[in-house]
Design a protein around this motif. Structure first.
Motif, PDB file in Angstrom:
ATOM      1  N   ALA A   1      17.015  50.868  -6.126  1.00 35.12           N
ATOM      2  CA  ALA A   1      15.779  50.710  -6.830  1.00 35.12           C
ATOM      3  C   ALA A   1      16.074  51.844  -7.980  1.00 35.12           C
ATOM      4  O   ALA A   1      15.053  51.852  -9.065  1.00 35.12           O
TER       5      ALA A   1
ATOM      6  N   PRO B   1      17.981  47.277 -10.259  1.00 39.68           N
ATOM      7  CA  PRO B   1      16.674  47.470 -10.891  1.00 39.68           C
ATOM      8  C   PRO B   1      16.871  47.280 -12.329  1.00 39.68           C
ATOM      9  O   PRO B   1      17.532  47.778 -13.068  1.00 39.68           O
TER      10      PRO B   1
ATOM     11  N   ASN C   1      19.126  49.409   2.711  1.00 35.74           N
ATOM     12  CA  ASN C   1      17.738  49.104   2.741  1.00 35.74           C
ATOM     13  C   ASN C   1      16.861  50.503   3.000  1.00 35.74           C
ATOM     14  O   ASN C   1      17.055  51.164   4.020  1.00 35.74           O
ATOM     15  N   PRO C   2      15.989  50.674   2.412  1.00 34.99           N
ATOM     16  CA  PRO C   2      15.044  52.002   2.372  1.00 34.99           C
ATOM     17  C   PRO C   2      14.452  52.220   3.949  1.00 34.99           C
ATOM     18  O   PRO C   2      14.021  53.340   4.099  1.00 34.99           O
ATOM     19  N   SER C   3      14.027  50.998   4.617  1.00 32.41           N
ATOM     20  CA  SER C   3      13.346  51.144   5.884  1.00 32.41           C
ATOM     21  C   SER C   3      14.267  51.196   7.007  1.00 32.41           C
ATOM     22  O   SER C   3      13.982  52.107   7.948  1.00 32.41           O
TER      23      SER C   3
ATOM     24  N   VAL D   1      15.062  55.488  -3.301  1.00 23.59           N
ATOM     25  CA  VAL D   1      15.373  54.191  -2.780  1.00 23.59           C
ATOM     26  C   VAL D   1      16.639  53.614  -3.554  1.00 23.59           C
ATOM     27  O   VAL D   1      16.560  53.464  -4.803  1.00 23.59           O
TER      28      VAL D   1
ATOM     29  N   GLY E   1      17.802  50.480   6.763  1.00 27.89           N
ATOM     30  CA  GLY E   1      19.341  50.323   6.342  1.00 27.89           C
ATOM     31  C   GLY E   1      20.020  51.737   7.023  1.00 27.89           C
ATOM     32  O   GLY E   1      19.581  52.842   7.088  1.00 27.89           O
TER      33      GLY E   1
END
Lengths: 290, 276, 480
Positions: free
Chosen positions: A150, A239, A126-128, A147, A130
């Motif tokens: 994505a 994505p 997770n980009p925030s 990301v 992880g």
């Protein structure tokens, strides 16, 4: 006479089960693939439409996309698994306490359910928040803007990594076994002739491992082509359609868009691809192919 | 002197590489376990230090909001059921295939092997249609039947490998004494390969335990297994990662324990003896 | 063959341990059965006795049949998410109050949400009588409607259920293409605008009523704080990235289809709306991570205090105001408002998301199921559910009836959220109710994600429209 009868009794149940469980779907899927059947229109199969479903597949660019994704994914995951697996085997083959410890852990990742693998890797990327994302950002400056899931290429890459995580250690285990069966005399004589480590690896170890490498590569290829669970739990095909493998595409058509006829035709195309590799594999096993 | 330094560097490099491998292998598992004990607040930051709690296990077992106990039981029932059917059948058939090289035994073995290359998604469509018609969707029995398609071929190959290693003389002696094949199998061969049979059983159990696609398609509520139940941590509010981790731990741990018991035969089983 | 006996022993030991573990887990929590059996006892006693006047009044209020004609019936209700507070509360209430009135027991399903859609479609289309009732989200409904009974006539006959008491979008989503009604809205969500009151106050910002005002506020927030002004979610997950896009598309006067089912979202209004939607990413109003975020991850940005504005379903409000969960300052400063409109183009238009509930055509208990429908869809029950704040797991603001949304008492305990939600729903729309919708949604969400990750807008929209047209073509929409 009596002996023959017993043999038959012993053999039949298992073979019958295998036959029914595999032949039934093979035949049934084939007939379904020739019919029109959309579950949202009718609860029973509709008319025979000949090869329409197959024709549709060849004209469906999303189908071709999934073929391409499958090939890319397979190449990345096979190459990485085999290379990393071999590297791990070379590192771990020397007897030491640390190596023994590491060796005992080798089977763990493979034993983790693939569905769970997908979930936990998605969590870590997770980009925030992880943990792997954070680590990558710290190590590679370019990564802080990426990301992972994505980006079409990176999503395929990480999907492959989650697969490699399970397979590379297992492959290492296979290679350790194979390395152990090579006679130490061969290495000794090569050393006497003045070969350095690289030459030893390149001209002695690698050729000797070749048959094993071929078999492992084929085996991994087959399993990569079959891979499904992580796509559902890790990327959901995204994505875009970047991780819609053929397996997942069949699933989508069959169980989300409930077009059973089309899904069956797609499934059959997948069988054709796998059969080709399976033939190579079986030939390699029986020693004819190498 | 230079040689010594080189050796030191080489030694350090080897250790580092081994440690890197260890990290690569264990970290995801470690992180999952850690998250399972985190209070929700700490899940969304990369905290290594936090007050560990059992809340997440409570959340997935108490029924408030989730109850994974039935799913755990389902997984146990389905995996055990599969093993109980697959292993005896495999013992019987592999005995014949190992001991009597008749015309067609090699093709049979290759055919059994090749069924493993059938993509699960192919198998599941017709079985879904069939079970739907029979009203067997969402039952244990439907999953046991379909799990046989992945476990039985493995079991057959593995056990054949174990029978192959037994010297045939013992059986021949018994045969001379007037025992039938069936009696020989029952009283001589099976006890001798018992460890192999157990290895195979454990292996089949793990395969069936981790299975996901069949369970996803064929079950909805009553027979949902643990792997599919993981999806209920994906609530309408998104994934509750701390619950997912706690549930994930429960999926992993039995398999870890079991796979430790058959560590030596893991590779052999998986590759059906292709790589020993 | 070498084999260690220890391994064997260890294996057996482990089997025992696992068995024991299971036994412990199995015994640890008390089963909920006793309560139900008490219920059954009282039920029988009351059935034997005369119907009390209060009971009579209750029955009349809900238009239920007296004399418990369906006593002992057990209804199976296929639904997900027992964790959703509204469902939790309703399930509880059903097995106490509704059971006492009718003797009908309702078994609420709990299919994992992640696989609910697949389950629903496969169960419904399997023509089996396992389930009597289905609830489904609007997007999945069209394929199910051939397998559900029409209820227009039944609804006509019940005084306390008037279709005019539901937002038009909800009713539309409950109808089939033939105009017939197949379900009643059980759960529904308006698409709301959320913002940080403290940030807006500090910077002297007004709550935006147009997208332009929202963008102006975003510029200020971007310049003055280290937060992202917005949290958008462009990731692929069940079509979630289309919600905000549709709000732009519709408020700009664009649409998905024309009256002949030709896709028109690639026309001028569509391109303009899409460009605006994607531009927020380019202008760095929203985190670069947005391109992969799903709705929940986008919401998490807001909850963790990393973003100042967010658009999402109203049920998320309880998450954002949960002080246990988020970053400091978020829970007490979460404000809400109607969605912004397109400057100079009239009202905001958003997607009203609804879960209709209907009766399985193959059910053997259709009459009993209808009794339950009358009870559960009554304004009375809806009101009681949203008024109940006794425990966090049952407290919810989700109601679907206009009279409940506008009820002053309801608004008092729910911070006025229902009223604002009701306002949004007046102008809300629903997505096309056609069996092809899921496939189309797949095209849309993937296209949007592609554009967010850099694909050119006009060509991508054109390609999406072509793909959608092909689906419609195959579906036979252009035959005549």
């Amino acid at each position: 006479m009596r002996g023959k009868y017993t043999k038959f009794v012993l053999l039949t149940p298992a073979l019958l089960v295998v036959l029914v469980i595999t032949a039934y779907p093979l035949i049934n899927t084939f007939t379904l693939s020739l019919r029109e059947w959309r579950l949202d229109r009718s609860p029973t199969p509709g008319d025979f439409v000949g090869l329409d479903n197959y024709v549709r597949a060849f004209g469906d660019r999303f189908f071709w996309n999934s073929v391409q994704v499958t090939i890319t994914f397979t190449i990345i995951s096979v190459v990485m698994s085999v290379v990393i697996g071999l590297a791990m085997a070379l590192i771990l083959q020397k007897p030491s306490k640390l190596n023994t410890l590491v060796k005992t852990t080798l089977i763990f990742p493979f034993a983790v359910s693939p569905a769970l693998k997908g979930f936990s890797w998605r969590f870590m990327l997770n980009p925030s928040w992880g943990i792997y994302d954070t680590m990558m950002d710290a190590v590679f400056p370019f990564a802080s803007d990426v990301v992972w899931l994505a980006h079409p290429f990176w999503a395929q890459f990480w999907l492959a990594v989650s697969e490699v995580w399970g397979w590379a250690p297992l492959i290492a285990l296979m290679f350790i076994g194979a390395l152990g069966s090579i006679s130490p005399d061969i290495f000794e004589s090569a050393k006497v002739e003045g070969a350095n480590n690289y030459q030893l690896f390149r001209h002695v170890t690698l050729p000797l491992l070749r048959p094993v490498i071929v078999i492992i590569t084929l085996l991994k290829t087959i399993f990569s082509l079959k891979m499904f669970d992580q796509v559902v739990t890790m990327t959901g095909g995204g994505p875009g359609r970047a991780t819609q493998t053929l397996n997942y595409f069949v699933y989508l058509q069959g169980f989300r868009y409930i077009d059973m006829g089309y899904a069956s035709a797609l499934a059959y195309l997948l069988i054709v691809a796998l059969t080709i590799f399976a033939i190579f594999y079986v030939r390699a096993l029986s020693g004819e192919g190498i | 002197m230079k040689h010594k330094v080189m050796k030191r560097v080489g030694w350090a490099f080897e250790k580092l590489a081994a440690l890197a491998a260890l990290f690569f292998i264990l970290f995801p598992i470690f992180w999952l376990v850690l998250t399972a004990f985190k209070p929700e607040k700490y899940v969304y930051s990369n905290a290594f230090i936090f007050p560990p709690v059992l809340d997440n296990f409570n959340a997935i077992f108490s029924g408030n909001p989730l109850d994974f106990r039935p799913n755990f039981a389902n997984s146990l029932i389905i995996s055990s059921g599969t093993v109980l059917i697959a292993v005896p059948l495999a013992v019987m058939a592999s005995y014949v295939l190992s001991r009597y090289a008749f015309k067609g035994s090699t093709p049979i073995l290759i055919w059994v092997l090749s069924t493993q290359f059938l993509p699960p998604v192919v198998v599941v469509i017709p079985f879904f249609v069939l079970f739907r018609r029979l009203g067997l969707l969402d039952t244990h029995i439907s999953l046991i039947i379909i799990d046989l398609s992945i476990t039985l071929p493995y079991a057959l190959w593995m056990i054949k490998g174990f029978v192959d290693t037994l010297p045939i003389e013992v059986e021949e002696a018994a045969m001379v004494d007037g025992c039938s094949e069936f009696q020989v199998l029952r009283h001589i061969t099976v006890p001798l390969i018992m460890p192999g049979v157990i290895t195979t059983a454990v292996f089949a159990f793990i395969i069936s335990w981790n299975e996901f696609l069949y369970a996803l398609v064929l079950t909805s509520e009553e027979a949902t297994t643990m792997t599919v139940a993981l999806l209920s941590t994906l609530t309408h509010r998104g994934v509750q990662w701390e619950w997912m981790s706690a549930a994930g731990m429960l999926v992993m741990i039995p398999v870890f324990i079991l796979s430790m018991t058959i560590r030596r035969h893991f590779v052999q089983g998986l590759t059906m003896g292709a790589v020993k | 063959m070498v084999f260690d006996k220890r391994i064997l022993r260890f294996g057996l030991l482990m089997v025992l341990i696992i068995a024991a573990l299971l036994a412990i887990i199995g015994c640890a929590a008390p089963a909920p059965v006793p309560q139900e059996s008490t219920g059954a006892g009282t039920g029988e006693q009351e059935a034997a006795a005369e119907i009390s006047p209060e009971m009579q009044a209750e029955l009349e209020k809900f238009d239920l049949q007296p004399g418990k004609p369906y006593e002992g019936t057990e209804l199976n209700f296929l639904i997900c998410c027992a964790t959703a507070a509204q469902f939790h509360a309703l399930a509880e209430k059903s097995n106490t109050e509704f059971y006492e009135l009718t003797g009908i027991k309702v078994q609420w399903g709990d299919v994992p949400y992640g696989s609910f859609q697949e389950k629903l479609v496969t169960e419904a289309t399997s023509a089996s009588d396992t389930y009597d009732l289905f609830a489904f989200t609007d997007a999945w409904g069209a394929g199910l409607k051939p397998y559900m009974i029409p209820i227009s006539d039944k609804v006509e006959g019940v005084d306390h259920i008037a279709l005019s008491d539901y937002p038009e979008a909800y009713v539309q989503a409950s109808r089939g293409l033939d105009g017939e009604l197949y379900g009643l809205p059980l759960r529904g969500h308006p698409f709301m605008f959320f913002y940080r009151e403290d940030v807006f106050e500090d910077l002297g910002l007004e709550v935006p009523t147009t997208w332009a005002e929202m963008e102006e506020a975003a510029e200020v927030i971007k310049a003055e704080t280290d937060m992202y002004p917005l949290s958008v979610y462009y990731g692929i997950n069940a079509g979630q990235n289309t919600f905000w896009w549709e709000a732009l598309l519709w408020s700009n006067g664009g649409d998905l289809f024309d009256e002949n089912w030709k896709p028109i979202f690639n026309n001028e209004a569509g391109v303009e709306a899409t460009e605006r939607y994607i531009s927020w990413l380019e202008k760095e109003y929203t985190s670069p991570g947005s391109v992969s975020f799903n709705e929940q991850e986008g919401n998490e940005e807001f909850i963790q205090g990393r973003a100042a504005m967010f658009m999402g379903w109203w049920w998320m409000y309880s998450r954002m105001t949960d002080c246990e969960r988020g970053a400091e300052g978020v829970c007490e400063n979460t404000g809400f408002a109607t969605a912004p409109s397109w400057e100079g183009k009239g009202q905001p238009r958003t997607y009203g998301h609804v879960w209709p509930m209907g009766i399985n055509e193959f059910s053997n208990n259709k009459e009993a199921a209808w009794e339950y429908m009358k009870w559960i869809h009554s304004a009375e029950v809806q009101k009681e559910i949203v008024m109940d704040k006794s425990a966090p797991e049952v407290s919810t603001n989700v109601a679907t009836r206009i009279s409940v949304l506008n009820d002053p008492e309801v608004n008092e305990v729910n911070n006025g959220l229902p009223k604002v939600g009701g306002e949004i729903l007046e102008e809300a729309r629903t997505n096309p109710i056609i069996p092809e919708w899921l496939e189309i949604l797949g095209i849309l969400e993937v296209g949007i994600n592609d554009m967010a990750t850099g694909a050119e807008i006009q060509p991508t929209l054109d390609q999406m429209a072509a793909d959608v047209e092909e689906i419609m073509e195959r579906g036979g929409y252009y035959d005549k």
